[in-house]
Write a protein that holds these residues in place. Sequence first.
Motif, PDB file in Angstrom:
ATOM      1  N   UNK A  93       0.706  -0.603  -0.009  1.00  0.00           N
ATOM      2  CA  UNK A  93      -0.072  -0.299  -0.162  1.00  0.00           C
ATOM      3  C   UNK A  93       1.166   1.735  -0.294  1.00  0.00           C
ATOM      4  N   UNK A  94       1.768   1.521   0.895  1.00  0.00           N
ATOM      5  CA  UNK A  94       2.988   2.290   0.933  1.00  0.00           C
ATOM      6  C   UNK A  94       3.668   2.423  -0.360  1.00  0.00           C
ATOM      7  N   UNK A  95       3.938   1.811  -1.389  1.00  0.00           N
ATOM      8  CA  UNK A  95       4.578   1.766  -2.568  1.00  0.00           C
ATOM      9  C   UNK A  95       3.758   2.050  -4.176  1.00  0.00           C
ATOM     10  N   UNK A  96       2.539   1.788  -3.496  1.00  0.00           N
ATOM     11  CA  UNK A  96       1.191   2.341  -4.190  1.00  0.00           C
ATOM     12  C   UNK A  96       1.017   3.765  -4.359  1.00  0.00           C
ATOM     13  N   UNK A  97       1.617   4.477  -2.834  1.00  0.00           N
ATOM     14  CA  UNK A  97       1.071   5.081  -2.271  1.00  0.00           C
ATOM     15  C   UNK A  97       1.461   6.107  -3.041  1.00  0.00           C
ATOM     16  N   UNK A  98       3.077   5.733  -3.186  1.00  0.00           N
ATOM     17  CA  UNK A  98       3.840   6.760  -3.612  1.00  0.00           C
ATOM     18  C   UNK A  98       4.214   7.167  -4.331  1.00  0.00           C
ATOM     19  N   UNK A  99       3.913   5.457  -5.545  1.00  0.00           N
ATOM     20  CA  UNK A  99       3.982   5.562  -6.784  1.00  0.00           C
ATOM     21  C   UNK A  99       3.165   7.010  -7.182  1.00  0.00           C
ATOM     22  N   UNK A 100       1.391   6.598  -7.208  1.00  0.00           N
ATOM     23  CA  UNK A 100       0.933   7.741  -6.918  1.00  0.00           C
ATOM     24  C   UNK A 100       1.399   9.323  -6.724  1.00  0.00           C
ATOM     25  N   UNK A 101       1.752   9.442  -5.917  1.00  0.00           N
ATOM     26  CA  UNK A 101       1.980  10.133  -5.432  1.00  0.00           C
ATOM     27  C   UNK A 101       3.445  11.559  -6.831  1.00  0.00           C
ATOM     28  N   UNK A 102       4.575  10.638  -7.006  1.00  0.00           N
ATOM     29  CA  UNK A 102       5.150  10.124  -7.574  1.00  0.00           C
ATOM     30  C   UNK A 102       4.909  10.854  -9.157  1.00  0.00           C
ATOM     31  N   UNK A 103       3.665   9.958  -9.916  1.00  0.00           N
ATOM     32  CA  UNK A 103       2.368  10.302 -11.031  1.00  0.00           C
ATOM     33  C   UNK A 103       2.409  10.940 -11.723  1.00  0.00           C
ATOM     34  N   UNK A 104       1.549  12.138 -10.092  1.00  0.00           N
ATOM     35  CA  UNK A 104       1.013  12.998 -10.124  1.00  0.00           C
ATOM     36  C   UNK A 104       2.493  14.697 -10.006  1.00  0.00           C
ATOM     37  N   UNK A 105       3.047  14.358  -9.272  1.00  0.00           N
ATOM     38  CA  UNK A 105       4.745  15.447  -9.798  1.00  0.00           C
ATOM     39  C   UNK A 105       5.291  15.291 -10.692  1.00  0.00           C
ATOM     40  N   UNK A 106       5.109  14.558 -11.399  1.00  0.00           N
ATOM     41  CA  UNK A 106       6.239  14.336 -12.469  1.00  0.00           C
ATOM     42  C   UNK A 106       4.932  14.491 -13.542  1.00  0.00           C
ATOM     43  N   UNK A 107       3.787  14.589 -13.512  1.00  0.00           N
ATOM     44  CA  UNK A 107       2.472  15.096 -15.112  1.00  0.00           C
ATOM     45  C   UNK A 107       2.217  16.454 -14.725  1.00  0.00           C
ATOM     46  N   UNK A 108       2.273  16.659 -13.762  1.00  0.00           N
ATOM     47  CA  UNK A 108       2.423  18.208 -12.970  1.00  0.00           C
ATOM     48  C   UNK A 108       4.022  19.132 -13.950  1.00  0.00           C
ATOM     49  N   UNK A 109       4.304  18.647 -13.340  1.00  0.00           N
ATOM     50  CA  UNK A 109       6.203  19.356 -13.862  1.00  0.00           C
ATOM     51  C   UNK A 109       6.008  18.903 -15.709  1.00  0.00           C
ATOM     52  N   UNK A 110       5.727  17.464 -16.191  1.00  0.00           N
ATOM     53  CA  UNK A 110       5.382  17.699 -17.630  1.00  0.00           C
ATOM     54  C   UNK A 110       4.791  18.843 -18.266  1.00  0.00           C
ATOM     55  N   UNK A 111       2.897  18.897 -17.610  1.00  0.00           N
ATOM     56  CA  UNK A 111       2.505  19.955 -18.250  1.00  0.00           C
ATOM     57  C   UNK A 111       2.972  21.679 -17.698  1.00  0.00           C
ATOM     58  N   UNK A 112       3.873  21.450 -17.022  1.00  0.00           N
ATOM     59  CA  UNK A 112       4.510  23.166 -16.553  1.00  0.00           C
ATOM     60  C   UNK A 112       5.556  23.886 -18.180  1.00  0.00           C
TER      61      UNK A 112
END
Length: 51
Positions: free
Chosen positions: A31-50
């Motif tokens: 569960x911790x690994x999935x949560x970290x992966x989701x947070x990293x994915x959201x952060x990467x998308x936000x950085x990519x969209x900028x």
Amino acid sequence: MIGLSVAVGRFVEALFWGIFRVAGAVAGMLILGVAVAIIVWIAARKLWNRR
């Protein structure tokens, strides 16, 4: 004979709780690994969209 039965019962109980503890630790890490992966994915998308 009763002492042996109690010993076997305690062994089975300890085995059961040990398996539960390992399964809980594995589930918690998953569960911790999935949560970290989701947070990293959201952060990467936000950085990519900028860009």
